[in-house]
Scaffold this motif. Structure first.
Motif, mmCIF file in Angstrom:
data_model
loop_
_atom_site.group_PDB
_atom_site.id
_atom_site.type_symbol
_atom_site.label_atom_id
_atom_site.label_comp_id
_atom_site.label_asym_id
_atom_site.label_seq_id
_atom_site.Cartn_x
_atom_site.Cartn_y
_atom_site.Cartn_z
ATOM 1 N N ARG A 266 0.828 -1.210 0.000
ATOM 2 C CA ARG A 266 0.000 0.000 0.000
ATOM 3 C C ARG A 266 0.867 1.266 0.000
ATOM 4 O O ARG A 266 0.422 2.348 0.362
ATOM 5 C CB ARG A 266 -0.977 -0.032 1.167
ATOM 6 C CG ARG A 266 -1.954 -1.216 1.010
ATOM 7 C CD ARG A 266 -3.127 -1.165 1.929
ATOM 8 N NE ARG A 266 -3.973 -0.008 1.740
ATOM 9 C CZ ARG A 266 -4.949 0.099 0.832
ATOM 10 N NH1 ARG A 266 -5.188 -0.905 -0.022
ATOM 11 N NH2 ARG A 266 -5.692 1.178 0.761
ATOM 12 N N LYS A 267 2.133 1.074 -0.413
ATOM 13 C CA LYS A 267 3.053 2.192 -0.671
ATOM 14 C C LYS A 267 3.452 2.988 0.572
ATOM 15 O O LYS A 267 3.667 4.205 0.507
ATOM 16 C CB LYS A 267 2.446 3.157 -1.704
ATOM 17 C CG LYS A 267 1.907 2.491 -2.963
ATOM 18 C CD LYS A 267 2.977 1.718 -3.712
ATOM 19 C CE LYS A 267 2.427 1.111 -5.010
ATOM 20 N NZ LYS A 267 3.409 0.294 -5.741
ATOM 21 N N HIS A 268 3.531 2.304 1.710
ATOM 22 C CA HIS A 268 3.962 2.980 2.931
ATOM 23 C C HIS A 268 5.416 2.629 3.254
ATOM 24 O O HIS A 268 5.902 1.549 2.873
ATOM 25 C CB HIS A 268 3.073 2.577 4.112
ATOM 26 C CG HIS A 268 1.621 2.912 3.912
ATOM 27 N ND1 HIS A 268 1.181 4.192 3.676
ATOM 28 C CD2 HIS A 268 0.510 2.124 3.913
ATOM 29 C CE1 HIS A 268 -0.134 4.192 3.533
ATOM 30 N NE2 HIS A 268 -0.570 2.941 3.669
ATOM 31 N N ASN A 269 6.092 3.510 3.953
ATOM 32 C CA ASN A 269 7.405 3.212 4.499
ATOM 33 C C ASN A 269 7.191 2.470 5.806
ATOM 34 O O ASN A 269 6.434 2.930 6.674
ATOM 35 C CB ASN A 269 8.198 4.498 4.753
ATOM 36 C CG ASN A 269 8.532 5.235 3.475
ATOM 37 O OD1 ASN A 269 8.904 4.629 2.475
ATOM 38 N ND2 ASN A 269 8.384 6.558 3.493
ATOM 39 N N VAL A 270 7.845 1.324 5.963
ATOM 40 C CA VAL A 270 7.633 0.514 7.155
ATOM 41 C C VAL A 270 8.957 -0.014 7.673
ATOM 42 O O VAL A 270 9.859 -0.359 6.897
ATOM 43 C CB VAL A 270 6.647 -0.656 6.857
ATOM 44 C CG1 VAL A 270 7.194 -1.563 5.758
ATOM 45 C CG2 VAL A 270 6.332 -1.443 8.117
ATOM 46 N N GLN A 271 9.083 -0.056 8.994
ATOM 47 C CA GLN A 271 10.294 -0.558 9.638
ATOM 48 C C GLN A 271 9.909 -1.369 10.863
ATOM 49 O O GLN A 271 9.038 -0.965 11.638
ATOM 50 C CB GLN A 271 11.211 0.597 10.059
ATOM 51 C CG GLN A 271 12.500 0.156 10.744
ATOM 52 C CD GLN A 271 13.302 1.332 11.292
ATOM 53 O OE1 GLN A 271 12.818 2.456 11.373
ATOM 54 N NE2 GLN A 271 14.550 1.068 11.687
ATOM 55 N N VAL A 272 10.543 -2.501 11.035
ATOM 56 C CA VAL A 272 10.352 -3.312 12.234
ATOM 57 C C VAL A 272 11.408 -2.895 13.250
ATOM 58 O O VAL A 272 12.605 -2.894 12.941
ATOM 59 C CB VAL A 272 10.482 -4.819 11.927
ATOM 60 C CG1 VAL A 272 10.343 -5.636 13.209
ATOM 61 C CG2 VAL A 272 9.444 -5.237 10.899
ATOM 62 N N ILE A 273 10.970 -2.525 14.430
ATOM 63 C CA ILE A 273 11.925 -2.157 15.473
ATOM 64 C C ILE A 273 11.674 -2.999 16.724
ATOM 65 O O ILE A 273 10.531 -3.245 17.110
ATOM 66 C CB ILE A 273 11.869 -0.655 15.800
ATOM 67 C CG1 ILE A 273 10.512 -0.247 16.350
ATOM 68 C CG2 ILE A 273 12.211 0.188 14.584
ATOM 69 C CD1 ILE A 273 10.459 1.215 16.786
ATOM 70 N N ASP A 274 12.762 -3.444 17.315
ATOM 71 C CA ASP A 274 12.690 -4.224 18.544
ATOM 72 C C ASP A 274 12.508 -3.252 19.707
ATOM 73 O O ASP A 274 13.390 -2.424 19.970
ATOM 74 C CB ASP A 274 13.982 -5.024 18.719
ATOM 75 C CG ASP A 274 13.956 -5.932 19.949
ATOM 76 O OD1 ASP A 274 13.100 -5.724 20.827
ATOM 77 O OD2 ASP A 274 14.818 -6.827 20.036
ATOM 78 N N PRO A 275 11.372 -3.318 20.409
ATOM 79 C CA PRO A 275 11.137 -2.344 21.481
ATOM 80 C C PRO A 275 12.195 -2.389 22.579
ATOM 81 O O PRO A 275 12.441 -1.378 23.235
ATOM 82 C CB PRO A 275 9.749 -2.728 22.017
ATOM 83 C CG PRO A 275 9.538 -4.142 21.569
ATOM 84 C CD PRO A 275 10.256 -4.268 20.270
ATOM 85 N N LEU A 276 12.832 -3.528 22.745
ATOM 86 C CA LEU A 276 13.855 -3.634 23.794
ATOM 87 C C LEU A 276 15.134 -2.893 23.426
ATOM 88 O O LEU A 276 15.999 -2.669 24.275
ATOM 89 C CB LEU A 276 14.166 -5.100 24.092
ATOM 90 C CG LEU A 276 13.002 -5.936 24.638
ATOM 91 C CD1 LEU A 276 13.501 -7.296 25.103
ATOM 92 C CD2 LEU A 276 12.271 -5.223 25.767
ATOM 93 N N ASN A 277 15.267 -2.522 22.161
ATOM 94 C CA ASN A 277 16.435 -1.745 21.724
ATOM 95 C C ASN A 277 16.123 -0.258 21.583
ATOM 96 O O ASN A 277 16.892 0.495 20.985
ATOM 97 C CB ASN A 277 16.972 -2.289 20.390
ATOM 98 C CG ASN A 277 17.656 -3.628 20.561
ATOM 99 O OD1 ASN A 277 18.240 -3.901 21.606
ATOM 100 N ND2 ASN A 277 17.565 -4.479 19.548
ATOM 101 N N CYS A 278 14.988 0.141 22.127
ATOM 102 C CA CYS A 278 14.605 1.554 22.112
ATOM 103 C C CYS A 278 15.039 2.222 23.419
ATOM 104 O O CYS A 278 14.909 1.637 24.503
ATOM 105 C CB CYS A 278 13.096 1.703 21.956
ATOM 106 S SG CYS A 278 12.461 1.263 20.325
#
Length: 290
Positions: A25-37
């Motif tokens: 659907r033409k979105h920018n998406v990133q998976v982030i590990d919440p424990l590394n925030c």
């Protein structure tokens, strides 16, 4: 849009399905590990850094927080809320869903059908606890249990007393629930997105197994919900203020009974059973909300 998926692994089926749906659907998406925030708290200037890089210009987040990371994962979701980022799961709803007792109390107040449930402070009068749910057979659940772990079927009063005594001796918090025999080892998983049912499947436990979890050998088939079942699922998600929810219910002689409401429901089983692209529906929910 710039979408972040809070997940420990991009390789998980549900996480990958959401990524693919967002990309299509033409979105920018990133998976982030919440424990590394890293959470930075400053007057009127909340910030999040991921692996040393500041996360900004985020439009929406999809929390996929596992039970073992509830505390820190919730803090990350809450920080995004402070940054005025849309989230498919509010931090308060996440906390309530992980507290089985609290969620049952909320569902009860909302007038939803539930298996009769008893919770005590390590009561030594286990016979009275057993009688409150109508005697054996009955179900004993650890408050911290997930995916069918920490769930015991006690078929006799003697067995129930032994299990309760053992848990009490370990100071393990449990709830005791009546056993719904007419369900015959099956339950229904309903996916609710933005107040609408988008998929439902009936899960049947394998022979000799009262738990219907798919990863424990259960099977899933698509099911057409009755109006009463559909409304119960929608009202349960609404009562716990969840934009995306997996509602588990039992079919009983007195109507649908809510077992629990999952804040990070798996997509694999229900997508395969129904043939529906649930991940796409979740992305479209975000689009409508912004």
């Amino acid at each position: 849009m710039n979408i972040k998926i809070l997940s420990r692994s991009a390789n998980l089926y549900s996480t990958n399905a959401l990524v693919q749906a967002a990309v299509k659907r033409k979105h920018n998406v990133q998976v982030i590990d919440p424990l590394n925030c890293d959470i930075v708290i400053e007057k009127q200037k909340p910030e999040i850094y991921y692996r040393g890089k500041k996360l900004d210009h985020v439009d929406a987040v999809i929390p996929r927080i596992g039970s073992s990371t509830t505390f820190y994962g919730t803090a990350v979701v809450r920080q995004f809320e402070m940054m005025n980022v849309f989230t498919t799961l509010k931090s308060q709803a996440l906390l309530q869903s992980r507290d089985k007792l609290r969620s049952l109390q909320i569902l009860s107040k909302a007038g939803l059908g539930l298996p009769k449930t008893v919770f005590t402070n390590y009561s030594k009068n286990v016979s009275e606890v057993i009688s409150h749910v109508g005697g054996a057979p009955l179900i004993i659940k650890l408050l911290e249990g997930t995916q069918g772990l920490g769930v015991v079927l006690a078929e006799t009063k003697t067995a129930a007393e032994s299990v309760l005594d053992a848990f009490n001796g370990l100071q393990a918090r449990v709830i005791v629930q009546e056993f719904i025999s007419e369900a015959k080892g099956a339950d229904i998983r309903v996916l609710v997105v933005d107040g609408e049912v988008v998929g439902a499947m009936k899960r049947q436990g394998k022979a000799g197994e009262f738990r219907s979890n798919l990863h424990r050998g259960g099977t899933a088939t698509v099911i057409k919900l009755s109006r009463e079942e559909e409304q119960a699922a929608i009202y349960a998600a609404k009562a716990l203020k969840m934009g995306v929810a997996g509602v588990d219910l039992l079919q009983s002689n007195r109507g649908p009974l809510i077992l629990e409401v999952n804040s990070s429901p798996g997509l694999e089983g229900i997508e395969k059973a129904t043939g529906k692209d649930i991940a796409k529906t979740i992305i479209r929910y975000i689009e409508r909300s912004l």
